[in-house]
Design a protein around this motif. Structure first.
Motif, mmCIF file in Angstrom:
data_model
loop_
_atom_site.group_PDB
_atom_site.id
_atom_site.type_symbol
_atom_site.label_atom_id
_atom_site.label_comp_id
_atom_site.label_asym_id
_atom_site.label_seq_id
_atom_site.Cartn_x
_atom_site.Cartn_y
_atom_site.Cartn_z
ATOM 1 N N TYR A 12 0.826 -1.213 0.000
ATOM 2 C CA TYR A 12 0.000 0.000 0.000
ATOM 3 C C TYR A 12 0.861 1.264 0.000
ATOM 4 C CZ TYR A 12 -4.260 -2.708 0.790
ATOM 5 O OH TYR A 12 -5.322 -3.568 0.661
ATOM 6 N N THR A 13 2.039 1.187 0.636
ATOM 7 C CA THR A 13 2.939 2.340 0.603
ATOM 8 C C THR A 13 3.450 2.578 -0.813
ATOM 9 O OG1 THR A 13 3.620 1.899 2.887
ATOM 10 C CG2 THR A 13 5.036 3.328 1.574
ATOM 11 N N LYS A 14 3.798 1.506 -1.515
ATOM 12 C CA LYS A 14 4.272 1.626 -2.889
ATOM 13 C C LYS A 14 3.190 2.187 -3.809
ATOM 14 C CE LYS A 14 6.518 -1.014 -6.583
ATOM 15 N NZ LYS A 14 7.059 -2.348 -6.984
ATOM 16 N N GLU A 15 1.930 1.802 -3.538
ATOM 17 C CA GLU A 15 0.816 2.309 -4.350
ATOM 18 C C GLU A 15 0.521 3.779 -4.052
ATOM 19 O OE1 GLU A 15 -2.646 -0.111 -3.873
ATOM 20 O OE2 GLU A 15 -1.552 -1.991 -4.255
ATOM 21 N N GLY A 16 1.037 4.284 -2.948
ATOM 22 C CA GLY A 16 0.817 5.676 -2.591
ATOM 23 C C GLY A 16 -0.433 5.940 -1.793
ATOM 24 N N VAL A 17 -1.135 4.879 -1.352
ATOM 25 C CA VAL A 17 -2.362 5.090 -0.568
ATOM 26 C C VAL A 17 -2.083 5.110 0.924
ATOM 27 C CG1 VAL A 17 -3.882 4.143 -2.338
ATOM 28 C CG2 VAL A 17 -2.905 2.610 -0.617
ATOM 29 N N TRP A 18 -0.908 4.619 1.341
ATOM 30 C CA TRP A 18 -0.479 4.726 2.729
ATOM 31 C C TRP A 18 0.756 5.604 2.804
ATOM 32 C CZ3 TRP A 18 -0.852 -0.620 5.664
ATOM 33 C CH2 TRP A 18 -2.205 -0.915 5.878
ATOM 34 N N GLY A 19 0.851 6.376 3.906
ATOM 35 C CA GLY A 19 1.978 7.276 4.076
ATOM 36 C C GLY A 19 2.667 7.056 5.401
ATOM 37 N N GLN A 20 3.390 8.090 5.866
ATOM 38 C CA GLN A 20 4.200 7.994 7.078
ATOM 39 C C GLN A 20 3.649 8.823 8.234
ATOM 40 O OE1 GLN A 20 6.713 5.806 7.039
ATOM 41 N NE2 GLN A 20 6.183 5.403 4.896
ATOM 42 N N ALA A 21 2.707 9.734 7.968
ATOM 43 C CA ALA A 21 2.253 10.677 8.996
ATOM 44 C C ALA A 21 1.153 10.079 9.865
ATOM 45 C CB ALA A 21 1.748 11.964 8.342
ATOM 46 N N THR A 22 1.246 10.312 11.173
ATOM 47 C CA THR A 22 0.173 9.947 12.086
ATOM 48 C C THR A 22 -0.897 11.039 12.068
ATOM 49 O OG1 THR A 22 1.116 11.080 13.995
ATOM 50 C CG2 THR A 22 1.852 8.811 13.591
ATOM 51 N N LEU A 23 -2.041 10.726 12.629
ATOM 52 C CA LEU A 23 -3.108 11.726 12.711
ATOM 53 C C LEU A 23 -2.684 12.917 13.562
ATOM 54 C CD1 LEU A 23 -6.086 9.244 13.109
ATOM 55 C CD2 LEU A 23 -5.760 10.808 11.194
ATOM 56 N N ASP A 24 -1.937 12.647 14.628
ATOM 57 C CA ASP A 24 -1.491 13.765 15.462
ATOM 58 C C ASP A 24 -0.433 14.597 14.748
ATOM 59 O OD1 ASP A 24 -1.363 15.280 17.961
ATOM 60 O OD2 ASP A 24 0.638 14.416 18.149
ATOM 61 N N ALA A 25 0.431 13.968 13.970
ATOM 62 C CA ALA A 25 1.416 14.731 13.205
ATOM 63 C C ALA A 25 0.721 15.655 12.211
ATOM 64 C CB ALA A 25 2.364 13.784 12.474
ATOM 65 N N LEU A 26 -0.341 15.178 11.590
ATOM 66 C CA LEU A 26 -1.106 16.016 10.664
ATOM 67 C C LEU A 26 -1.797 17.149 11.409
ATOM 68 C CD1 LEU A 26 -2.618 13.176 8.458
ATOM 69 C CD2 LEU A 26 -0.854 14.805 7.762
ATOM 70 N N PHE A 27 -2.303 16.846 12.618
ATOM 71 C CA PHE A 27 -2.924 17.896 13.421
ATOM 72 C C PHE A 27 -1.895 18.956 13.796
ATOM 73 C CE2 PHE A 27 -3.821 19.720 17.585
ATOM 74 C CZ PHE A 27 -5.073 20.262 17.377
ATOM 75 N N ARG A 28 -0.709 18.537 14.218
ATOM 76 C CA ARG A 28 0.316 19.493 14.628
ATOM 77 C C ARG A 28 0.808 20.331 13.447
ATOM 78 N NH1 ARG A 28 4.532 16.777 16.121
ATOM 79 N NH2 ARG A 28 3.753 14.639 16.143
ATOM 80 N N LYS A 29 0.730 19.758 12.254
ATOM 81 C CA LYS A 29 1.049 20.550 11.055
ATOM 82 C C LYS A 29 0.039 21.687 10.895
ATOM 83 C CE LYS A 29 1.509 20.156 6.024
ATOM 84 N NZ LYS A 29 1.399 19.234 4.848
ATOM 85 N N ASN A 30 -1.231 21.391 11.177
ATOM 86 C CA ASN A 30 -2.261 22.443 11.133
ATOM 87 C C ASN A 30 -1.997 23.512 12.195
ATOM 88 O OD1 ASN A 30 -3.636 21.060 9.070
ATOM 89 N ND2 ASN A 30 -4.864 19.895 10.541
ATOM 90 N N VAL A 31 -1.550 23.078 13.367
ATOM 91 C CA VAL A 31 -1.243 24.035 14.436
ATOM 92 C C VAL A 31 -0.154 24.994 13.969
ATOM 93 C CG1 VAL A 31 -0.360 24.297 16.790
ATOM 94 C CG2 VAL A 31 -1.943 22.433 16.265
ATOM 95 N N ARG A 32 0.862 24.460 13.335
ATOM 96 C CA ARG A 32 1.967 25.310 12.885
ATOM 97 C C ARG A 32 1.541 26.283 11.786
ATOM 98 N NH1 ARG A 32 4.637 20.287 13.280
ATOM 99 N NH2 ARG A 32 4.490 19.982 11.026
ATOM 100 N N SER A 33 0.631 25.843 10.911
ATOM 101 C CA SER A 33 0.279 26.676 9.757
ATOM 102 C C SER A 33 -0.825 27.683 10.057
ATOM 103 C CB SER A 33 -0.133 25.795 8.571
ATOM 104 O OG SER A 33 -1.295 25.050 8.886
ATOM 105 N N HIS A 34 -1.745 27.391 10.958
ATOM 106 C CA HIS A 34 -2.811 28.346 11.286
ATOM 107 C C HIS A 34 -3.269 28.165 12.736
ATOM 108 C CE1 HIS A 34 -4.413 24.977 8.762
ATOM 109 N NE2 HIS A 34 -5.302 24.857 9.732
ATOM 110 N N ARG A 35 -2.370 28.485 13.633
ATOM 111 C CA ARG A 35 -2.577 28.312 15.075
ATOM 112 C C ARG A 35 -3.811 29.034 15.592
ATOM 113 N NH1 ARG A 35 0.151 27.246 19.829
ATOM 114 N NH2 ARG A 35 1.856 26.364 18.607
ATOM 115 N N ASP A 36 -4.129 30.209 15.036
ATOM 116 C CA ASP A 36 -5.220 31.027 15.576
ATOM 117 C C ASP A 36 -6.562 30.775 14.906
ATOM 118 O OD1 ASP A 36 -3.485 32.283 17.372
ATOM 119 O OD2 ASP A 36 -2.867 33.762 15.874
ATOM 120 N N GLN A 37 -6.611 29.838 13.971
ATOM 121 C CA GLN A 37 -7.889 29.486 13.343
ATOM 122 C C GLN A 37 -8.691 28.595 14.290
ATOM 123 O OE1 GLN A 37 -7.880 27.805 9.277
ATOM 124 N NE2 GLN A 37 -9.293 26.249 10.087
ATOM 125 N N ILE A 38 -10.017 28.740 14.258
ATOM 126 C CA ILE A 38 -10.878 27.898 15.096
ATOM 127 C C ILE A 38 -10.788 26.449 14.621
ATOM 128 C CG2 ILE A 38 -13.245 27.414 15.817
ATOM 129 C CD1 ILE A 38 -12.105 29.855 17.129
#
Length: 566
Positions: A12-38
């Motif tokens: 699934y990783t080779k097919e590109g449907v699975w990646g390396q990021a956890t759900l919390d890592a994706l959330f923390r990316k949102n925190v970094r990019s728009h911390r003050d958004q609701i």
């Protein structure tokens, strides 16, 4: 804890449907990019059903609370892959806890709010949680005391936490736990996710089974499983970055997690939460918050159409509307409603808890069809990724003068399907019961289909091959209820049966063969079931008296009584 075979991960990783990021890592990316958004918004009527005022949390504020909860888990000396079980109302605390458990390297199991001691004890003894978390909810049930009483029979439980004040003895208020942790946490306490010890193939969430087993089984899903399921909805609904999403379903099922929670994280948008189901409150939220995406049980779509036509609600903000069906099966009530006044509809069908199938509706007659072969998302794009595959395990059958037709059981495989079920009592050892697959890696769905030619071969569900009853999105094994119903004095035998319901899909009824000399009393029967601590949706609101319980040639109960109602 990684349960998936490495060859599957590599594929699934080779097919590109699975990646390396956890759900919390994706959330923390949102925190970094728009911390003050609701990020998260409570139901407007929160104060009416639980403690605390409505909260509107920015990504920065949510991240801080997640950090505080993670610190609490660290102070409790929890180890990686320990299980935290939660039974909460629909408030911002639920997504915050999911992300806090992930950040701490724990596994969270979200227990349906309708479960009571009978269901809770069975479930908790199968996942051996170290921590139970609940909150005060107004109504007939005292949830803190329910959890405390249940914990007395679950030997793995070390701590019980509760949101709110005035908690019973033996339970710790989370606010106090956070205050203690801030003062006493070890300096430099490192979370498992931040330290890189948690990956996208580690188990994140345990949900509970639907159609694939008559027994209650815990289903472990990794971040990649959940993200794959969420992508089917996000892509089919064409959700944009920073979308405003209104979730009116408890996040205890795959359909709710994939339909709302995961798309919220992937788009970096705002998740508005609704405590199901207060129709006036839901309309207020749609009007005030102007979401781009929300969802309804399929039976509620007709009511929404009527309110739009009557001028009681305006839906200009909605780019799409999800309709959640309790199962993929023969056509349900609501499929023939004229929905021209609504935004584009995304039908989301549960295939037990194995998978979901999301599809942008084009016309009512084809609502229930599923592709034979690769299911690509979005379905209207030629180059879309295949996130599920289907095949039919069956044979040709005579179809009157029309010749023959191919019918059989729907078999599925794909990157959202969990790897197996935890076995009772050995979760800590990391052992589990793998799913049974055929030689092509497909899993039986329990749904009987026939092939039809509708713009290419499609599979049309015609029946279910199991005895599961669906009350809304909750699957019920009726054989379990048969035993309890039959223990009532004055009943020779009783079985649980299904009756259609325009809102929930199915309700539970009881067919009884009376015994003894006294007349049957429904009130006494209902009181008896309450003493057994059954969930309220398992207590039948109709009892049908029969002279015998019918069985088929294989001795399986025929759950379609037609005799006189008591």
């Amino acid at each position: 804890m990684i349960l998936c075979d490495q060859s599957v991960i590599d594929g699934y990783t080779k097919e590109g449907v699975w990646g390396q990021a956890t759900l919390d890592a994706l959330f923390r990316k949102n925190v970094r990019s728009h911390r003050d958004q609701i990020a998260l918004v409570d139901p407007p009527d929160r104060e009416g059903f639980t403690c605390g005022a409505q909260r509107r949390l920015t990504y920065g504020e949510a991240d801080k609370i997640i950090g505080d909860l993670t610190t609490v888990f660290g102070c409790l000396k929890l180890d990686r892959d320990d299980v935290v079980a939660v039974q909460l109302a629909n408030t911002v605390e639920l997504p915050l806890l999911i992300l806090a458990c992930i950040r701490a390297g724990l596994i969270i199991s979200i227990l349906p709010p309708l479960w009571r001691q009978h269901e809770l004890e069975r479930a908790l003894n199968k996942i051996s949680p170290k921590v139970l978390i609940t909150q005060h909810v107004s109504g007939d049930v005292d949830f803190p005391n329910l959890i405390r009483e249940t914990a007395a029979n679950v030997f793995s439980v070390r701590h019980i936490l509760c949101f709110g004040d005035n908690v019973p003895d033996g339970i710790v208020a989370i606010d106090k736990a956070i205050g203690f942790a801030r003062e006493n946490a070890e300096t430099g306490l490192e979370t498992a996710d931040a330290a890189g010890r948690i990956g996208a193939n580690d188990v994140a969430i345990i949900s509970w089974n639907g159609a694939e087993s008559p027994d209650l089984k815990p289903l472990p899903r990794s971040h990649n499983h959940l993200i794959s399921a969420g992508l089917t909805v996000l892509l089919e609904a064409s959700l944009e970055n920073q979308s405003s999403i209104l979730c009116p379903f408890c996040l205890s099922s795959l359909a709710a997690l994939a339909g709302f929670f995961v798309p919220w994280i992937l788009t970096g948008g705002t998740l508005h939460i609704h405590q199901p189901f207060d129709w006036d409150s839901l309309k207020q939220q749609i009007t005030n918050e102007q979401p781009a995406f929300t969802g309804l049980p399929i039976a509620a779509v007709a009511k929404l159409c009527k309110d739009v036509n009557d001028g009681e609600i305006e839906l200009s903000s909605l780019k799409s509307l999800a309709c959640l069906w309790p199962t993929l099966g023969p056509s349900h009530s609501g499929g023939d409603i004229d929905t021209h006044v609504l935004p584009p509809i995304i039908d989301i069908f549960s295939i037990g808890e194995l998978a979901i199938y999301s599809h942008r509706r084009t016309d009512s007659p084809t609502i229930n069809l599923i592709p034979h072969g690769e299911c690509k998302f979005p379905s209207f794009s030629d180059g879309a990724p295949a996130l599920m595959s289907t095949r039919l395990k069956g044979c040709a059958m005579k179809n009157g003068d029309a010749g023959t037709m191919l019918v059989g059981q729907l078999m599925i495989k794909g990157p959202m399907i969990y790897d197996g079920c935890f076995q009772p009592g050995i979760l800590g050892a990391g052992e589990f019961e793998p799913l049974e697959t055929d030689n092509q890696g497909f899993i039986a769905s329990g749904i009987k289909c026939e092939i039809v030619d509708e713009n290419g071969p499609k599979l049309k569900p015609v029946d279910r091959l199991n005895n599961i009853i669906y009350h809304g999105g909750l699957a019920v094994a009726p054989a379990d209820l048969d035993v309890i119903f039959s223990e009532f004095p004055g009943v020779e035998r009783a079985v649980a049966v299904s009756i259609p319901d325009p809102v929930l899909g199915e309700r539970i009824s009881a067919a009884i063969v009376p015994g003894g000399q006294s007349d049957f009393s429904y009130d006494d029967f209902k009181s008896f079931l309450k003493t057994r601590q059954l969930a309220p949706y398992k207590i039948p609101d109709r009892v049908i008296e029969v002279t015998e319980i019918l069985v088929d040639e294989e001795g399986v109960v025929v759950r379609q009584p037609i005799e006189t109602q008591v």
